[in-house]
Design a protein around this motif. Structure first.
Motif, PDB file in Angstrom:
ATOM      1  N   MET A   1     -32.674 -76.586  10.776  1.00 38.50           N
ATOM      2  CA  MET A   1     -33.085 -75.328  10.170  1.00 38.50           C
ATOM      3  C   MET A   1     -34.571 -75.336   9.843  1.00 38.50           C
ATOM      4  N   LYS A   2     -35.072 -76.507   9.407  1.00 35.93           N
ATOM      5  CA  LYS A   2     -36.503 -76.596   9.116  1.00 35.93           C
ATOM      6  C   LYS A   2     -37.318 -76.348  10.372  1.00 35.93           C
ATOM      7  N   ASP A   3     -36.875 -76.930  11.494  1.00 40.53           N
ATOM      8  CA  ASP A   3     -37.599 -76.755  12.759  1.00 40.53           C
ATOM      9  C   ASP A   3     -37.600 -75.291  13.186  1.00 40.53           C
ATOM     10  N   ILE A   4     -36.447 -74.648  13.065  1.00 36.55           N
ATOM     11  CA  ILE A   4     -36.356 -73.237  13.459  1.00 36.55           C
ATOM     12  C   ILE A   4     -37.235 -72.390  12.542  1.00 36.55           C
ATOM     13  N   ALA A   5     -37.172 -72.653  11.235  1.00 41.51           N
ATOM     14  CA  ALA A   5     -37.965 -71.876  10.282  1.00 41.51           C
ATOM     15  C   ALA A   5     -39.450 -72.019  10.553  1.00 41.51           C
ATOM     16  N   ALA A  14     -33.971 -67.535   5.361  1.00 40.13           N
ATOM     17  CA  ALA A  14     -33.934 -66.471   6.364  1.00 40.13           C
ATOM     18  C   ALA A  14     -33.212 -66.950   7.622  1.00 40.13           C
ATOM     19  N   VAL A  15     -33.430 -68.217   7.978  1.00 41.74           N
ATOM     20  CA  VAL A  15     -32.724 -68.794   9.125  1.00 41.74           C
ATOM     21  C   VAL A  15     -31.220 -68.780   8.868  1.00 41.74           C
ATOM     22  N   SER A  16     -30.830 -69.160   7.660  1.00 43.15           N
ATOM     23  CA  SER A  16     -29.407 -69.178   7.311  1.00 43.15           C
ATOM     24  C   SER A  16     -28.809 -67.781   7.388  1.00 43.15           C
ATOM     25  N   ASN A  20     -26.014 -66.786  10.373  1.00 43.54           N
ATOM     26  CA  ASN A  20     -24.653 -66.564   9.868  1.00 43.54           C
ATOM     27  C   ASN A  20     -24.315 -65.084   9.718  1.00 43.54           C
ATOM     28  N   ASP A  21     -25.149 -64.219  10.349  1.00 45.16           N
ATOM     29  CA  ASP A  21     -24.883 -62.769  10.350  1.00 45.16           C
ATOM     30  C   ASP A  21     -24.761 -62.193   8.945  1.00 45.16           C
TER      31      ASP A  21
END
Length: 342
Positions: A1-5, A14-16, A20-21
């Motif tokens: 998640m850190k990498d995506i963020a 925001a990634v979460s 997770n819709d």
């Protein structure tokens, strides 16, 4: 998640939300996060979802039938194949269990709910006075019931908020079989049915009686079995031993129809000269038997795929609904013909 963020230029929360819709991010942000996640090859962790209370990523299917009959009938093999195809594409597992009766099935649902084993259920074989829909309502368990939930010619309006219903018109299909045989000239027709108490069995038997009465056929009735070749063969022997035997037999599955053809042969009867045979579900067995069996044709694997997709939609928060499948089409083959002159 850190990498995506970091790559998407957003926060981890925001990634979460995006993955997770959940509300809280714009459509553009959601699309950007998902695009970055796809580039990085990220997949949701089933174990993490379960531990966080977000679900088990598993769907349950319980079958309350004699285990000895399951390996013989192609219908459920094809149905499960279609179900599994859709579940796999959504990274959902299938938890399958065979039990003795509907009470044991309900007990299984309670255990699964208490242990958070499944996110939803595919329920088969609706019954008369079926206790399962009310139980699932009380548990708040999303589900799709495969098969009409009422005995009449069409299901009642949906009254279970978390349960979708996928059904085919068994009554219309039976009426088409009776009509076909009557037009060939048959007046003595016996239906070698499946298990009594199942809603689809009762619908078929009711439709048989209604259509026979409409056409003035008085020597038409049903005999229930457990769907096995052994009981199908035994029921065939009984009805053919009558003083005035039937000229046509309608079987609720392919296995019993093939067993019936064997019984006819052992009694020296020629199919279709002396006896016409119809199978409910078409299969390789129907097409490989000599003579080939007249049968109702439908894509059972596609039926399973649609059932699984309906459940995926319910799990995603879509409202429950009723979906009617097309009426199965009768495919005439060499096992049916006009009856011999009396």
């Amino acid at each position: 998640m850190k990498d995506i963020a970091r790559r998407a230029g957003v926060s981890e929360s925001a990634v979460s939300f995006a993955m997770n819709d959940r509300p809280g991010v714009s459509a553009a942000t959601r699309a950007r996060v998902r695009r970055v996640a796809e580039q990085l090859g990220w997949q949701p962790s089933t174990a993490a979802r379960a531990l966080s209370g977000e679900g088990s990523a598993t769907v349950g299917l319980v079958l309350a039938r004699p285990a000895s009959t399951l390996g013989l009938e192609s219908f459920f093999l094809q149905l499960v194949s279609g179900i599994q195809e859709v579940l796999s594409s959504h990274q959902l597992g299938l938890l399958f269990q065979v039990v003795e009766d509907v009470e044991a099935e309900c007990a299984t649902y309670r255990r699964w709910w208490a242990a958070n084993r499944v996110d939803g259920l595919i329920v088969v074989d609706p019954r008369l006075d079926d206790p399962r829909p009310a139980l699932l309502d009380s548990l708040g368990m999303p589900a799709v019931v495969v098969g009409g939930m009422e005995v009449g010619h069409s299901p009642a309006a949906a009254i279970h908020p978390g349960i979708s219903n996928l059904w085919a018109d068994d009554a219309g299909a039976m009426a088409s079989i009776v009509g076909y045989l009557a037009e060939l000239g048959h007046r003595r027709i016996v239906h070698i049915a499946g298990m009594g108490g199942l809603a689809h069995t009762e619908r078929r038997m009711l439709s048989l009686r209604v259509e026979a009465a409409r056409r003035g056929l008085s020597q038409v009735f049903s005999v229930t079995t457990d769907y096995s070749d052994a009981e199908g063969a035994e029921a065939t022997r009984r009805v053919l031993a009558a003083a005035v035997p039937p000229t046509a037999l309608v079987y609720d599955n392919d296995v019993m129809a093939v067993a019936g053809a064997a019984v006819a042969a052992e009694r020296g009867l020629s199919v279709p000269r002396d006896l016409s045979l119809v199978a409910w579900d078409d299969s390789v067995l129907c097409r490989a038997t000599h003579p080939r069996l007249t049968a109702l044709e439908r894509d059972t694997a596609a039926f399973g795929r649609r059932a699984a997709q309906e459940l995926v939609c319910v799990l995603a928060g879509d409202p429950a609904r009723q979906v009617q499948e097309p009426v199965p089409q009768l495919v005439p083959r060499e096992s049916t013909a006009p009856p011999a002159a009396p």
